[in-house]
Design a protein around this motif. Sequence first.
Motif, PDB file in Angstrom:
ATOM      1  N   HIS A 103       0.830  -1.425   0.113  1.00  0.00           N
ATOM      2  CA  HIS A 103      -0.042  -0.142   0.332  1.00  0.00           C
ATOM      3  C   HIS A 103       1.018   1.347  -0.576  1.00  0.00           C
ATOM      4  N   ARG A 112       0.460   9.328  -5.070  1.00  0.00           N
ATOM      5  CA  ARG A 112      -1.143   9.316  -4.395  1.00  0.00           C
ATOM      6  C   ARG A 112      -0.518  10.125  -3.039  1.00  0.00           C
ATOM      7  N   ARG A 117      -2.702  15.320   0.387  1.00  0.00           N
ATOM      8  CA  ARG A 117      -2.524  13.381   1.163  1.00  0.00           C
ATOM      9  C   ARG A 117      -1.642  13.275   2.248  1.00  0.00           C
ATOM     10  N   GLY A 124       1.117   7.137   7.683  1.00  0.00           N
ATOM     11  CA  GLY A 124       1.344   6.055   7.600  1.00  0.00           C
ATOM     12  C   GLY A 124       2.519   5.438   8.088  1.00  0.00           C
ATOM     13  N   HIS A 204      -5.729   9.004  10.320  1.00  0.00           N
ATOM     14  CA  HIS A 204      -5.014   8.556   9.073  1.00  0.00           C
ATOM     15  C   HIS A 204      -6.136   8.610   7.661  1.00  0.00           C
ATOM     16  N   ARG A 212     -12.215   3.886   2.754  1.00  0.00           N
ATOM     17  CA  ARG A 212     -12.759   2.409   1.994  1.00  0.00           C
ATOM     18  C   ARG A 212     -12.246   1.826   2.783  1.00  0.00           C
ATOM     19  N   TYR A 317     -12.033  14.820  -0.339  1.00  0.00           N
ATOM     20  CA  TYR A 317     -10.963  15.053   0.202  1.00  0.00           C
ATOM     21  C   TYR A 317     -11.885  15.845   1.586  1.00  0.00           C
ATOM     22  N   ARG A 447     -10.266   8.709  -5.999  1.00  0.00           N
ATOM     23  CA  ARG A 447     -10.678   8.062  -5.180  1.00  0.00           C
ATOM     24  C   ARG A 447     -12.449   7.474  -5.688  1.00  0.00           C
TER      25      ARG A 447
END
Length: 509
Positions: A103, A112, A117, A124, A204, A212, A317, A447
């Motif tokens: 990922h 991305r 982001r 992350g 996150h 999702r 977003y 997305r």
Amino acid sequence: MEDRVETEHKHLGVFHLMWLHLEGLLNRIYRNNPLYHLHSIGVFLIWVALFTGIYLFIFYKINPEGAYESVRYLTEEQWWLGGIMRSLHRYGSDLLVTVMLLHLAKTFITSRHGGWRRLAWISGVFILWMVWICGIFGYWLVWDRKAQLVALFSAEMLERIPIFGQPLSINFSGAGSLDAIFFYILFIMHFALTVFLFILLWVHVSRIASARINPPFRVGLATLGLLLLYSILFPAGLEPPADLKSLPATVDVDWFFMFLYAPLKHLSVPTMWFIIIVATVGIALVPWLFPTRKGLTASVILKNCTGCEQCVFDCPYEAIYMQRRSDGKPFNLEALVSPERCAGCGICVGACEFDAISMDGLTEREFKEQILAISRELAGTKEGPTLLVFACSWGVDASANLDGLTARVLTVPCGGMVQPSMAEIALDAGVDGVVIAACAPNDCHYRTGDELLKLRFSGLRHPSFKTSVGRDHRIKMLFLPQTARREFRQQIEDFAEELRDGGKNTPCV
Ligand code: HEM
């Protein structure tokens, strides 16, 4: 719009192309490509770890004498359920590390990670370490020879941090002893870090609208099924019990969690710390070291805003929010864009039918005028069938794949920018067919563009068609990855053939 939005093909790096080919390969094998669901498989695996962990806890004895014995009982005597639960817990965590790294790789390789982001990226990095530390504590709990070695290496690493007073490693060599409190601390840490992982996950996805977090049913079932099969075929083993009087000469290494300990054979502890810190800071700085290209920025044209909130519902977003009306118009609310959170996807333009959003100065009305002008010109050509193609900048390079066809391409940042009324304008002007070429299903660069597009064109979401004139057969939506050039061409040719058979379109403006 044409002159403002570039197709992304010019900027694709070699790794991006390789990744797309890998996805393309899996698309051929499996309809629910797991590479499109890595994030939600990750969340699913955390749940698997939590539930199997709760089962293991029922039997676990939190003290040095009982810990190993309880794990042995689960593995050998209750192998038919406890053993399987333990294996699911172990292999699920290994898979979580794999999925998490994939990922991470995907978000970076496919651009991305930057701009709006950044919060997802930085959190992350914390998640990455949290998963790893949590796994290491898990290994300690088994209290076998492997656990002893992991404990010793971890203590050697930790005692270099000045806050720890006496050398911790003494506790795990012949000179030390361990009591139940130590096991309580280990257990609480293991559990608390899992809970903390959920909090980190919440951060996150906090700037991601309707994240999702659940994989499609079949993907979740397949993941669980494979884990179960592997757990039955290769149940997680157990080393002999830990013995503080001697050090194990060899143990089976779990590379998913113990990869950091292997280099300790050759490198000193300070060197390992140096590598870990540099690597962590390096990964955390990726959004700044490798910034993603910034597209257009949306802004609200207040005089046209009706405060309907559709743009807020659709923005992927959470870059748009509502506030109390400030211009005296008879509406309660007005929309406002946070420019630093705006992805420039134009999905809000697709959501707004009141000409209240502008993309760097280009309004919905001007875009529609462009569509009309191009469509009239196109409809005037003798050859046919004539096609107007709305092409997502992250999808197949439409312009390069339409040779020999009477087609014009309008590149949009995302397929989700296209409104049904935009297709209507082209058809009303006499164009024979309209194509909207977007990203592969479940892999929209922004997305949700693909889903919103489908919902709007099927009348299930605002804005929908202005008039119902039964011209669906003149509209084609294609959801294809960038590399599916041949399929794109084939589908357009088939569509053109159908339009040819159906006869010319008659303009109604
Ligand atoms: C257990 C590990 C992880 C899980 C379960 C996880 C889960 C998720 C989820 C559910 C999303 C939202 C996806 C969507 O709705 O479109 C997401 C997005 C994202 N994640 Fe993770 N993540 C994990 C680790 C990481 C790591 C280690 C990084 C990088 C350092 C990372 C970077 C990102 C980025 C940049 C996004 C935004 C992607 C986009 O906007 O398209 N994640 N993650």
